[in-house]
Scaffold this motif. Structure first.
Motif, PDB file in Angstrom:
ATOM      1  N   ALA A  23      43.697  36.983  41.420  1.00 26.28           N
ATOM      2  CA  ALA A  23      42.243  36.857  41.562  1.00 26.28           C
ATOM      3  C   ALA A  23      41.881  35.625  42.387  1.00 26.28           C
ATOM      4  O   ALA A  23      40.978  35.668  43.238  1.00 26.28           O
ATOM      5  CB  ALA A  23      41.591  36.779  40.179  1.00 26.28           C
ATOM      6  N   GLU A  24      42.597  34.531  42.147  1.00 28.28           N
ATOM      7  CA  GLU A  24      42.353  33.306  42.918  1.00 28.28           C
ATOM      8  C   GLU A  24      42.643  33.535  44.395  1.00 28.28           C
ATOM      9  O   GLU A  24      41.864  33.127  45.272  1.00 28.28           O
ATOM     10  CB  GLU A  24      43.226  32.171  42.391  1.00 28.28           C
ATOM     11  CG  GLU A  24      42.839  31.675  41.009  1.00 28.28           C
ATOM     12  CD  GLU A  24      43.796  30.609  40.481  1.00 28.28           C
ATOM     13  OE1 GLU A  24      43.464  29.970  39.477  1.00 28.28           O
ATOM     14  OE2 GLU A  24      44.874  30.425  41.082  1.00 28.28           O
ATOM     15  N   ILE A  25      43.775  34.188  44.676  1.00 28.46           N
ATOM     16  CA  ILE A  25      44.155  34.433  46.070  1.00 28.46           C
ATOM     17  C   ILE A  25      43.150  35.349  46.752  1.00 28.46           C
ATOM     18  O   ILE A  25      42.731  35.113  47.896  1.00 28.46           O
ATOM     19  CB  ILE A  25      45.573  35.027  46.143  1.00 28.46           C
ATOM     20  CG1 ILE A  25      46.609  34.008  45.647  1.00 28.46           C
ATOM     21  CG2 ILE A  25      45.913  35.473  47.570  1.00 28.46           C
ATOM     22  CD1 ILE A  25      48.016  34.553  45.516  1.00 28.46           C
ATOM     23  N   SER A  26      42.723  36.414  46.046  1.00 28.56           N
ATOM     24  CA  SER A  26      41.772  37.363  46.637  1.00 28.56           C
ATOM     25  C   SER A  26      40.407  36.728  46.853  1.00 28.56           C
ATOM     26  O   SER A  26      39.666  37.140  47.758  1.00 28.56           O
ATOM     27  CB  SER A  26      41.653  38.610  45.762  1.00 28.56           C
ATOM     28  OG  SER A  26      41.110  38.292  44.487  1.00 28.56           O
ATOM     29  N   ASP A  27      40.046  35.729  46.040  1.00 24.60           N
ATOM     30  CA  ASP A  27      38.785  35.003  46.255  1.00 24.60           C
ATOM     31  C   ASP A  27      38.847  34.151  47.523  1.00 24.60           C
ATOM     32  O   ASP A  27      37.829  33.901  48.168  1.00 24.60           O
ATOM     33  CB  ASP A  27      38.478  34.099  45.058  1.00 24.60           C
ATOM     34  CG  ASP A  27      37.979  34.882  43.853  1.00 24.60           C
ATOM     35  OD1 ASP A  27      37.577  36.053  44.034  1.00 24.60           O
ATOM     36  OD2 ASP A  27      38.004  34.331  42.736  1.00 24.60           O
ATOM     37  N   GLU A  28      40.060  33.688  47.857  1.00 30.68           N
ATOM     38  CA  GLU A  28      40.238  32.804  49.004  1.00 30.68           C
ATOM     39  C   GLU A  28      40.413  33.568  50.317  1.00 30.68           C
ATOM     40  O   GLU A  28      40.032  33.086  51.382  1.00 30.68           O
ATOM     41  CB  GLU A  28      41.458  31.906  48.792  1.00 30.68           C
ATOM     42  CG  GLU A  28      41.306  30.951  47.605  1.00 30.68           C
ATOM     43  CD  GLU A  28      42.634  30.332  47.194  1.00 30.68           C
ATOM     44  OE1 GLU A  28      43.644  30.567  47.892  1.00 30.68           O
ATOM     45  OE2 GLU A  28      42.662  29.618  46.175  1.00 30.68           O
ATOM     46  N   ALA A  29      41.014  34.754  50.245  1.00 30.59           N
ATOM     47  CA  ALA A  29      41.289  35.507  51.480  1.00 30.59           C
ATOM     48  C   ALA A  29      41.443  36.982  51.172  1.00 30.59           C
ATOM     49  O   ALA A  29      42.111  37.354  50.203  1.00 30.59           O
ATOM     50  CB  ALA A  29      42.559  34.974  52.146  1.00 30.59           C
ATOM     51  N   ILE A  30      40.836  37.814  51.994  1.00 30.18           N
ATOM     52  CA  ILE A  30      40.953  39.255  51.809  1.00 30.18           C
ATOM     53  C   ILE A  30      42.106  39.817  52.640  1.00 30.18           C
ATOM     54  O   ILE A  30      42.626  40.890  52.386  1.00 30.18           O
ATOM     55  CB  ILE A  30      39.633  39.971  52.169  1.00 30.18           C
ATOM     56  CG1 ILE A  30      39.604  41.371  51.556  1.00 30.18           C
ATOM     57  CG2 ILE A  30      39.424  40.023  53.672  1.00 30.18           C
ATOM     58  CD1 ILE A  30      39.597  41.381  50.048  1.00 30.18           C
TER      59      ILE A  30
END
Length: 301
Positions: A23-30
């Protein structure tokens, strides 16, 4: 993956920490772009399927390059049967494009010897060259902090330049995290005594490849002494297919003929990249770019 493991440490006790990290990674980059995708670590292999299922479910798009087709990832690795579902996930969610080229663009630069000296007798010259880059400052032992509280001892360092014997960086239990920490503090590495690589120093070969990968990613400068030119450093490391071309007998039989012949697919596939990067690191273009960036940083400072 160092980033992922570091995040997991921060979420201990959560029911599904991989979901939180995804979730953290997806918030930072799609869009997630991974260059030189490879799997050599069992700890990475065991979590990749669940991690990427979470990432894909959150809409993350993966773009990646690799020297290995998905079916060949982590080939021969520990507990590979537990890794196979990740390959299925990768093939299900991604389109695989085989890209072949006979041209190695990293070798097209005006390759020069740079600071790559062949022969043990150049150790004194190496230190003299390093001191000329350092200037008037006196090199001294230093300590570099890396991830998760680890520390790396630097034998000699000053003015952004560090000196290590090969054994201190590649014959000790160090990894990518240590090397990333090193190049966060130092832009130039003097590495003394790189040996020819084979079965007798297989583990050191893995670390050396990782070291050059991290150095190249950080666009650092290398001064070194080595037993042989880059391509000759790896001549005793071959893939299974290469070993069978050398001899129609089994790779085990061939290995017994030459005590230092190392039959290892991961090293065999990685060596060409390392030879290429060592060549580029010592090219005129690379060193000129390095000097330009160093001057730009000095002006900003």
């Amino acid at each position: 993956m160092l980033n992922v493991h570091s995040r997991l440490q921060m979420h201990k006790g959560v029911s599904d920490p991989l979901d939180v990290v995804a979730a953290e990674i997806s918030d930072e980059a799609i869009i997630l772009c991974l260059d030189e995708f490879m799997v050599t670590d069992v700890a990475d292999a065991m979590i990749l399927n669940r991690l990427f299922r979470h990432l894909f479910s959150k809409g993350v798009i993966l773009i990646s390059t690799s020297n290995r087709a998905p079916d060949k990832l982590y080939e021969g690795g520990l507990q590979r049967d537990l890794f196979l579902p990740f390959i299925d996930t990768l093939k299900e969610r991604c389109i695989v494009h085989p890209i072949g080229s006979a041209t190695d663009y990293r070798r097209l630069g005006s390759a020069q010897q740079g600071f790559y000296f062949v022969g043990k007798h150049f150790s004194t010259l190496l230190k003299q060259k390093l001191q000329s880059l350092i200037g008037d400052e006196e090199p001294r032992p230093q300590t570099v902090e890396v991830v998760m509280g680890r520390k790396l001892q630097v034998p000699l360092g000053a003015n952004g330049c560090a000196y290590f014997p090969f054994e201190d960086l590649c014959d000790r239990p160090l990894g990518a995290a240590d090397y990333f920490g090193l190049f966060k503090k130092f832009h130039t590495l003097a590495l003394d005594g790189i040996p020819k690589l084979g079965s007798s120093n297989r583990t050191a070969a893995y670390r050396f490849i990782t070291l050059i990968d991290v150095m190249y990613e950080n666009k650092a400068r290398l001064l070194c002494t080595a037993e042989a030119a880059p391509i000759e450093l790896f001549e005793n490391i071959v893939t299974v297919a290469e070993a069978q071309k050398i001899s129609p007998r089994s790779s085990r039989s061939q290995k017994s003929d030459d005590a230092d012949l190392c039959v290892d697919n991961e090293l065999g596939f990685a060596k060409d990249r390392t030879i290429s990067r060592l060549t580029e690191i010592n090219s005129r273009e690379y060193l000129e770019d390095f000097e330009e960036k160093l001057q730009q940083q000095a002006c900003k400072g």
